[in-house]
Write an enzyme that holds these catalytic residues in place. Structure first.
Site, short mmCIF file in Angstrom:
data_model
loop_
_atom_site.label_atom_id
_atom_site.label_comp_id
_atom_site.label_asym_id
_atom_site.label_seq_id
_atom_site.Cartn_x
_atom_site.Cartn_y
_atom_site.Cartn_z
N HIS A 242 -5.10 -5.91 78.68
CA HIS A 242 -4.26 -4.70 78.70
C HIS A 242 -5.03 -3.40 78.58
O HIS A 242 -4.43 -2.32 78.68
CB HIS A 242 -3.17 -4.79 77.62
CG HIS A 242 -3.65 -4.65 76.22
ND1 HIS A 242 -3.46 -3.50 75.50
CD2 HIS A 242 -4.31 -5.49 75.41
CE1 HIS A 242 -3.97 -3.66 74.28
NE2 HIS A 242 -4.49 -4.85 74.21
N ASN B 293 -14.27 2.22 70.61
CA ASN B 293 -12.94 2.56 71.10
C ASN B 293 -12.47 3.94 70.66
O ASN B 293 -11.57 4.50 71.27
CB ASN B 293 -11.92 1.50 70.68
CG ASN B 293 -12.04 1.13 69.22
OD1 ASN B 293 -13.12 0.70 68.76
ND2 ASN B 293 -10.97 1.28 68.47
N CYS C 138 -2.91 7.91 59.23
CA CYS C 138 -1.72 8.25 58.44
C CYS C 138 -0.50 7.48 58.92
O CYS C 138 0.32 7.03 58.13
CB CYS C 138 -1.42 9.74 58.53
SG CYS C 138 -2.78 10.75 57.97
C1 LIG Z 1 -8.00 -3.05 71.76
C2 LIG Z 1 -9.26 -3.58 71.20
C3 LIG Z 1 -9.33 -4.85 70.63
C4 LIG Z 1 -8.11 -5.73 70.47
O1 LIG Z 1 -7.59 -6.19 71.67
P1 LIG Z 1 -6.20 -6.99 71.68
O2 LIG Z 1 -6.03 -7.43 73.07
O3 LIG Z 1 -5.16 -5.98 71.28
O4 LIG Z 1 -6.30 -8.10 70.74
C5 LIG Z 1 -10.53 -5.29 70.16
N1 LIG Z 1 -11.64 -4.53 70.25
C6 LIG Z 1 -11.62 -3.30 70.79
C7 LIG Z 1 -12.88 -2.50 70.86
C8 LIG Z 1 -10.43 -2.77 71.28
O5 LIG Z 1 -10.42 -1.54 71.78
#
Ligand SMILES: *Cc1c(COP(=O)(O)O)cnc(C)c1O
Length: 392
Positions: free
Chosen positions: A202, A152, A326
């Site tokens: 989302h 991510n 931070c």
């Molecule tokens: C955003 C994200 C999550 C968490 O997802 P949620 O729907 O906020 O619980 C988990 N793993 C990765 C790689 C993400 O980018």
């Protein structure tokens, strides 16, 4: 209000108007409980079945292999703790990487405190694991390999199919957090030998608070929430019908013209990467140059603080993200940037730009116009930069 350019789609995305439209009736007229036998209940049961099929289709899975959750954090928790418990007679060893999302890392750390052994595979400077390291880490007691599909922060895509093959050969369950990959690159659980997969709504223009866990038929997984018989007795509680319908719609839309959409995204991403490299001196690309998500750009800029950069970008109407934590009250740079071997001071000067389905070439041009000035202004205030100039 001035410009508002959203370049933080790896953090979350807007809910697509067509998704909202699909969800709306389930708040008002279609409020029946899917477990009830009268018509408005059964109608909603059918809506859930349809959404389950939409989710399964994009993954090349079966409907019966999809379980709805509250998001990827829950899916990751369920997958890892569930397997740890269901397979504890076979062993107590789990393999993961140092650059996983906290939903995976903190779950693994929790298990370590409870008698499990976890191997955290290192990654190279581009963020890739080495297949040899994975093979060497496997023991007789290994019950789970959990490795994210795409990171991510730096966008690096792991060799998922190869990992899946190794897991399959050794009879070890393979789970992947595929949140960032879904809709960006083809994900095929059968072809890639994936046993379990986490996703969330989302991050792909669906609603927040809804996700799914894919569990291949035959994998034993204990219930996560005990209660009613929902989700085939694995996750009790009245279903969140509007959100489930929204996730289904978002998954369906993500699969439509994926290649065309992603080629467009790639053009923007490459323009951005090329432009930054040309216009901003003393910068470094983070993540693999080719094996990366089509919507992810991550650069470190020497001599400056990512936080200051974000504030200045915000003043120009640009939303982006930095690699330091931070804002969350810690001065440590992200574990991902440290994981790829960046020294602290370089990791602190990082910027993540994540494109979305509405990003335009105009947005990219605007960022390329303001970013070099901002970086230069920050450097002009930096004692590190002053020292550097004196010594060079
Ligand atoms: C955003 C994200 C999550 C968490 O997802 P949620 O729907 O906020 O619980 C988990 N793993 C990765 C790689 C993400 O980018």
């Amino acid at each position: 209000m001035g410009k508002n350019i959203y370049f933080d789609n790896a953090a979350t995305t807007f809910t697509h108007p067509e998704v909202v439209e699909a969800m709306m009736p389930y708040f008002t007229q279609n409020y029946g409980n899917p477990s009830s036998i009268y018509e408005i209940g059964q109608y909603n049961k059918n809506a859930i079945d349809k959404a389950r099929e939409q989710v399964a289709n994009l993954l090349n899975a079966e409907s019966a292999e999809i379980f709805f959750t509250s998001g990827a954090t829950e899916s990751d928790n369920w997958a890892i703790k569930g397997i740890a418990e269901s397979y504890k007679n076979k062993g107590n060893h789990i393999i993961t990487t140092t650059i996983e999302h906290h939903a995976v890392l903190h779950t693994c750390q929790y298990l370590e405190k409870n008698g499990y052994e976890v191997t955290y595979l290192p990654v190279d400077e581009d963020g890739l694991i080495k297949i040899e390291d994975l093979k060497n880490a496997i023991k007789d007691t290994t019950i789970l390999i959990t490795i994210m599909f795409a990171n991510n922060e730096i966008g690096t895509i792991q060799p998922i199919k190869e990992i899946g093959e190794i897991a399959r050969e050794k009879g070890i369950i393979f789970h992947t957090d595929a949140v960032q990959a879904i809709g960006q690159v083809p994900v095929d659980v059968k072809d890639m030998n994936i046993d379990m997969l986490s996703l969330t709504g989302h991050k792909l223009n669906g609603p927040k608070g809804i996700g799914a866990l894919y569990v291949k038929k035959g994998v034993r997984l204990r219930a996560f929430i005990h209660g009613g018989a929902q989700e085939r007795r694995r996750r009790g509680g009245t279903e969140n019908v509007p959100n489930i319908v929204g996730l289904g719609k978002a998954m369906e839309m993500a699969g439509q013209n994926m290649e065309e959409k992603n080629n467009k995204m790639l053009l923007l991403r490459n323009k951005l990467m090329q432009g930054i490299k040309e216009k901003v001196p003393y910068c470094k690309l983070n993540g693999h140059p080719e094996k990366r998500l089509p919507n992810n750009v991550n650069y470190s800029f020497q001599f400056i603080e990512g936080e200051s950069l974000l504030i200045m970008l915000d003043m120009k109407g640009i939303c982006a993200s930095s690699g330091s934590a931070c804002t969350s009250g810690s001065l440590d740079p992200s574990h991902v940037l440290l994981g790829i071997g960046l020294p602290h001071e370089i990791a602190h000067g990082s910027l993540r730009i994540s494109l979305g389905i509405n990003s335009t070439e105009e947005d990219v041009d605007y960022l390329l116009e303001v970013l070099p000035e901002i970086v230069q202004r920050l450097r002009d205030m930096s004692p590190l930069y002053e020292d550097f100039l004196k010594n060079n």
